[in-house]
Design an enzyme around this catalytic site. Sequence first.
Site, PDB file in Angstrom:
ATOM      1  N   THR A 183     169.619  36.921  21.304  1.00 23.19           N
ATOM      2  CA  THR A 183     168.690  36.470  22.465  1.00 23.19           C
ATOM      3  C   THR A 183     169.159  34.948  22.356  1.00 23.19           C
ATOM      4  OG1 THR A 183     166.624  38.047  21.559  1.00 23.19           O
ATOM      5  CG2 THR A 183     166.353  34.966  21.566  1.00 23.19           C
ATOM      6  N   ARG A 211     157.272  47.466  25.913  1.00 24.40           N
ATOM      7  CA  ARG A 211     158.336  46.736  24.376  1.00 24.40           C
ATOM      8  C   ARG A 211     157.830  45.570  25.314  1.00 24.40           C
ATOM      9  NH1 ARG A 211     162.062  43.344  21.990  1.00 24.40           N
ATOM     10  NH2 ARG A 211     161.913  43.966  19.225  1.00 24.40           N
ATOM     11  N   GLY A 213     159.298  41.837  23.061  1.00 29.85           N
ATOM     12  CA  GLY A 213     159.493  40.968  21.585  1.00 29.85           C
ATOM     13  C   GLY A 213     158.634  39.031  21.160  1.00 29.85           C
ATOM     14  N   ASP A 214     159.147  39.437  20.191  1.00 24.80           N
ATOM     15  CA  ASP A 214     158.310  38.470  19.574  1.00 24.80           C
ATOM     16  C   ASP A 214     159.108  36.870  20.139  1.00 24.80           C
ATOM     17  OD1 ASP A 214     161.194  38.725  18.601  1.00 24.80           O
ATOM     18  OD2 ASP A 214     161.234  37.005  17.929  1.00 24.80           O
ATOM     19  N   THR A 234     164.987  34.533  16.626  1.00 22.29           N
ATOM     20  CA  THR A 234     165.686  35.637  16.564  1.00 22.29           C
ATOM     21  C   THR A 234     165.866  36.603  16.033  1.00 22.29           C
ATOM     22  OG1 THR A 234     167.967  36.309  17.631  1.00 22.29           O
ATOM     23  CG2 THR A 234     168.216  34.368  16.267  1.00 22.29           C
ATOM     24  N   GLY A 235     165.921  37.759  16.210  1.00 25.94           N
ATOM     25  CA  GLY A 235     166.049  38.825  15.131  1.00 25.94           C
ATOM     26  C   GLY A 235     164.996  40.846  15.008  1.00 25.94           C
ATOM     27  N   GLY A 237     162.110  41.372  16.491  1.00 24.92           N
ATOM     28  CA  GLY A 237     161.196  41.119  16.992  1.00 24.92           C
ATOM     29  C   GLY A 237     160.097  41.710  16.323  1.00 24.92           C
TER      30      GLY A 237
HETATM   31  N1  ASP Z   1     164.316  38.977  19.171  1.00 26.36           N
HETATM   32  C1  ASP Z   1     164.250  39.962  20.534  1.00 26.36           C
HETATM   33  C2  ASP Z   1     163.581  40.942  20.538  1.00 26.36           C
HETATM   34  O1  ASP Z   1     163.374  41.381  19.908  1.00 26.36           O
HETATM   35  C3  ASP Z   1     165.738  40.387  19.808  1.00 26.36           C
HETATM   36  C4  ASP Z   1     167.077  39.385  19.307  1.00 26.36           C
HETATM   37  O2  ASP Z   1     166.324  38.349  18.640  1.00 26.36           O
HETATM   38  O3  ASP Z   1     167.667  39.666  19.970  1.00 26.36           O
HETATM   39  O4  ASP Z   1     163.125  41.480  21.178  1.00 26.36           O
END
Ligand code: ASP
Length: 317
Positions: A183, A211, A213-214, A234-235, A237
């Site tokens: 991300t 789905r 994400g965050d 990022t992470g 989510g």
């Molecule tokens: N945070 C993002 C998600 O969960 C994924 C990412 O950070 O690459 O969609």
Amino acid sequence: MKKYLCLLIIILFSCNNNDENKIAIVIHGGAGIILKENISKSKEDSIIKKLDEAISKGWRLLKKGESSELAVIETIKILEDSPLFNAGKGSVFNSNGKVEHDASIMRGNDLNAGASSGTSNIKNPITLAADIMNHSEHVFLSGKGAEKFAKERNLEIVDNEYFHTEFRYNQLINKKNENKYGTVGCVAIDINGNIVAGTSTGGMTNKKWGRIGDSAIIGSGTYANNNTCGISSTGSGEYFIRTVAAYHVSSLLDYNNYNLNNAMSKVIHEKIGEIGGDGGMIGIDKNSNISMEFNTPGMYRAFVNKNEEKEILLYEK
Ligand code: ASP
């Protein structure tokens, strides 16, 4: 009279100096198992070059006196147009073999925000989030409705094929989230002390059932408030959603007198880490201090701080 004139010049000079010092910008291109031994020299060079191009673009805009909103949008667009990151062009595939984007942006002076999820044909999802913030009465649009709005706003529409890359397709086939998470995000503070944060992603490889994400969620992936800070995450989510991660950091500054470093460290290592989540975040506080925190082996990141020092980093220091 002469004395007062001198005083006025000194005051004007010091005001101008303060304003100059306020500008700062930080970006991330995702956190994850980013280890030097796993990345080829040429890939490393390409990532550094792209991060440099993006951060330099944002910095130049801020330096010219442009808004942090413009700097964040233009910086993220560069990362979205690159196949190197999990956003825009380089996004991961969902379980149906399709690319679906999430994005969000927030402005710290009026707490206005825009977010979109599940779109599959907007070339630069960050521009959609910004248009939702600036040109609709809503904050969060999803799927077909968001795409209809984007068309009405004349945003660049592309076929889903445009986002298809072999590298990401192989990740889907092999059910691998290599170098997760890619991300992209940007936080900037402009000459007026206005903080803006933005995040854009393709989400998680093999994601199912619509789905979200965050990265699309204000308060989790993105948050900005001129009285505290701006954050982009990022992470994994789901964990950032459950801990309301970005707003959590802001609240620690607001109600508990934390500084940005301590607040981000608490959220990443304690709140998210302790329930099994991994990832990172970048932030800028109201005094233009930058912080970057992650509990993964690496995070693609770059900044230009208030002293005009630029750094580009990929691995743990
Ligand atoms: N945070 C993002 C998600 O969960 C994924 C990412 O950070 O690459 O969609």
